[in-house]
Scaffold this motif. Sequence first.
Motif, PDB file in Angstrom:
ATOM      1  N   CYS A  13       0.833  -1.218   0.000  1.00 33.52           N
ATOM      2  CA  CYS A  13       0.000   0.000   0.000  1.00 33.52           C
ATOM      3  C   CYS A  13       0.858   1.255   0.000  1.00 33.52           C
ATOM      4  CB  CYS A  13      -0.940  -0.018   1.210  1.00 33.52           C
ATOM      5  SG  CYS A  13      -2.225  -1.275   1.124  1.00 33.52           S
ATOM      6  N   PHE A  14       1.970   1.218   0.731  1.00 31.76           N
ATOM      7  CA  PHE A  14       2.906   2.346   0.714  1.00 31.76           C
ATOM      8  C   PHE A  14       3.417   2.596  -0.698  1.00 31.76           C
ATOM      9  CE2 PHE A  14       3.969   1.651   5.376  1.00 31.76           C
ATOM     10  CZ  PHE A  14       3.495   2.885   5.776  1.00 31.76           C
ATOM     11  N   LEU A  15       3.785   1.513  -1.381  1.00 30.47           N
ATOM     12  CA  LEU A  15       4.340   1.644  -2.733  1.00 30.47           C
ATOM     13  C   LEU A  15       3.320   2.267  -3.678  1.00 30.47           C
ATOM     14  CD1 LEU A  15       6.876   0.985  -4.395  1.00 30.47           C
ATOM     15  CD2 LEU A  15       5.830  -1.215  -4.957  1.00 30.47           C
ATOM     16  N   LEU A  43      -1.403   5.575   1.304  1.00 27.24           N
ATOM     17  CA  LEU A  43      -0.310   5.590   2.279  1.00 27.24           C
ATOM     18  C   LEU A  43      -0.841   5.335   3.686  1.00 27.24           C
ATOM     19  CD1 LEU A  43       1.716   8.668   0.959  1.00 27.24           C
ATOM     20  CD2 LEU A  43       2.516   6.300   0.990  1.00 27.24           C
ATOM     21  N   GLY A  44      -2.025   5.879   3.974  1.00 22.72           N
ATOM     22  CA  GLY A  44      -2.638   5.682   5.284  1.00 22.72           C
ATOM     23  C   GLY A  44      -2.968   4.227   5.569  1.00 22.72           C
ATOM     24  N   VAL A  45      -3.423   3.511   4.549  1.00 25.70           N
ATOM     25  CA  VAL A  45      -3.690   2.083   4.723  1.00 25.70           C
ATOM     26  C   VAL A  45      -2.389   1.357   5.098  1.00 25.70           C
ATOM     27  CG1 VAL A  45      -4.456  -0.039   3.592  1.00 25.70           C
ATOM     28  CG2 VAL A  45      -5.652   2.120   3.144  1.00 25.70           C
ATOM     29  N   LEU A  56      11.910  -1.707   0.349  1.00 33.06           N
ATOM     30  CA  LEU A  56      12.723  -2.416   1.346  1.00 33.06           C
ATOM     31  C   LEU A  56      11.868  -3.336   2.204  1.00 33.06           C
ATOM     32  CD1 LEU A  56      15.431  -2.838   2.822  1.00 33.06           C
ATOM     33  CD2 LEU A  56      14.866  -0.842   4.227  1.00 33.06           C
ATOM     34  N   ILE A  57      10.727  -2.848   2.641  1.00 39.03           N
ATOM     35  CA  ILE A  57       9.862  -3.658   3.508  1.00 39.03           C
ATOM     36  C   ILE A  57       9.256  -4.832   2.732  1.00 39.03           C
ATOM     37  CG2 ILE A  57       7.657  -2.425   3.193  1.00 39.03           C
ATOM     38  CD1 ILE A  57       7.199  -2.617   6.160  1.00 39.03           C
ATOM     39  N   ILE A  58       8.973  -4.636   1.442  1.00 39.62           N
ATOM     40  CA  ILE A  58       8.407  -5.724   0.630  1.00 39.62           C
ATOM     41  C   ILE A  58       9.450  -6.811   0.377  1.00 39.62           C
ATOM     42  CG2 ILE A  58       7.471  -6.325  -1.641  1.00 39.62           C
ATOM     43  CD1 ILE A  58       6.238  -3.461  -1.674  1.00 39.62           C
ATOM     44  N   ILE A  59      10.651  -6.392  -0.041  1.00 43.39           N
ATOM     45  CA  ILE A  59      11.705  -7.375  -0.337  1.00 43.39           C
ATOM     46  C   ILE A  59      12.144  -8.093   0.944  1.00 43.39           C
ATOM     47  CG2 ILE A  59      14.074  -7.652  -1.168  1.00 43.39           C
ATOM     48  CD1 ILE A  59      13.508  -5.212  -3.020  1.00 43.39           C
ATOM     49  N   GLY A  60      12.366  -7.313   2.005  1.00 48.62           N
ATOM     50  CA  GLY A  60      12.791  -7.919   3.271  1.00 48.62           C
ATOM     51  C   GLY A  60      11.733  -8.818   3.865  1.00 48.62           C
ATOM     52  N   GLY A  61      10.461  -8.436   3.689  1.00 44.99           N
ATOM     53  CA  GLY A  61       9.369  -9.208   4.257  1.00 44.99           C
ATOM     54  C   GLY A  61       9.259 -10.610   3.686  1.00 44.99           C
TER      55      GLY A  61
END
Length: 500
Positions: free
Chosen positions: A119-121, A143-145, A214-219
């Motif tokens: 959602c950020f992306l 972004l809020g989600v 970063l959060i998607i790949i790391g996740g």
Amino acid sequence: MAVGVAIAATDGVEYRGKITLMVLLSCIVAGSGGLIFGYDLGVTGGVSTMEPFLEKFFPSILKQILGVKEASNYCLFDSQVLTLFTSTLYLSGVISCFFASPVTRKLGRKISILIGGLCFLAGATLCGAAVNIYMLIIGRLMLGVGVGFTSQSAPLYLAEMAPAKYRGALNSVFFLCISIGVLAANVINYFTNNVKQGWGWRVSLAMAAAPAALIIIGGIFVTESPNNLIENGESRENAEKLLQKIRGVKDVTAELNDIIAASEISAAIEHPFKSIFQRRYRPQLVMAITMPFFQQFTGINVIGFYAPLLFRTFGSNVKAALFNSVIIGLGIIISTMVSLMIVDRAGRRKLCLTGGIVMFICQMIVGALMVSKLGDQGALSKGYSMALLILICIFVAAFGISWGILGILIPSEIFPLEIRSAGLSIAAAVNLLMCFVIAQAFLAMLCKMKAGVFFFFGAWIAVMTAFVFLLVPETKGIPIEKMDKIWKRHWYWKKFVGSE
């Protein structure tokens, strides 16, 4: 009367564990949610001072700043549409927190964090490419989600993955990443403001996609927490193997037994949002509401959202306002790093009380200086502007050492497993709701109350410091699955949960 007693680790049982590579990777990925949150906190205030951005979306405000329309220093940025640009993120975050809770409980902490990253992306892409106010607002809603999902799941995940001995420091990584995000946004705003072609604001807004990636790949590579796996039916043998890898030791029997016992209680709870309102959970519910409420009513997000706008109010030009915001961002990162080193030694209560006293003094002095030295027109002298910058730096340093991390840490570590996801959803929703209220109301409050707005926040700081002194017990060093002991030994809360 004994108040807010400190309690040692319970039952003489100490969980064994090290800071392993798996724990560090989990901290980085979960902390990235804080990085994006912080970036969004910091980027809006800076972008809102950039003339090309204002010319495209808020031309009436630009006329006031340039002096085409006469306005008070305190009312230069008073626009409900401009505050809507800032606050819509938090409104959608409040709603998404409650959708995040069942996802976090049933599908896992990792899935919830990944949904937040996606959602950020999407939101960063929309904001960076916005051609009208509607596209900008929709991007902020997306972004809020992302904020709602990560604010609910990341602190919970960190609390479960961290060894009890280091939980305060490791869980505080989330707030440290928020602080780094704010600083990164301020630095990027400072440089993109110099883009002559006028598209620098697009770079500022779109750069939120970097920590989202970063959060998607790391996740993809992090493991689920043992607490959640056991809660969802994983076998004892598999859970034990995973816990041994996470802790870096063979003997995890004591911690595993407590997790399994908590999971059995959790399995009997079909409706955690309904259960959390039971009398026996009253202390946790009160903390879930009051800690994030008080955290926001320190006035910190006035600095986070609107620091560049505040310095424009004081009479600074755009470049100086953005540079001052960078200095403030550095101050809060340094203070947060200090807090990481001392929170598991000094304890939660001592830091909250000390930080509250220092913040109260700073708010009172800032308000007094503005009453005496800043009128509706004109600007502060260079000396008084520097004094305000120093006071604001001291204020954010006190916040970073105390309520910055503890407003997140304490709610994340106090809930029993059966209501943990619901409790963190409530805490995250209150936090984001208060962000929305302050973001939407502050510029109007500044226009109407003028310097009195700083006395307003100072009064709330006095209230919350008294609250901590009377009602917040010490949680330092207590295993997360043994946290019920602190309420049974507290002078007030034992009336609700029963004494030992």
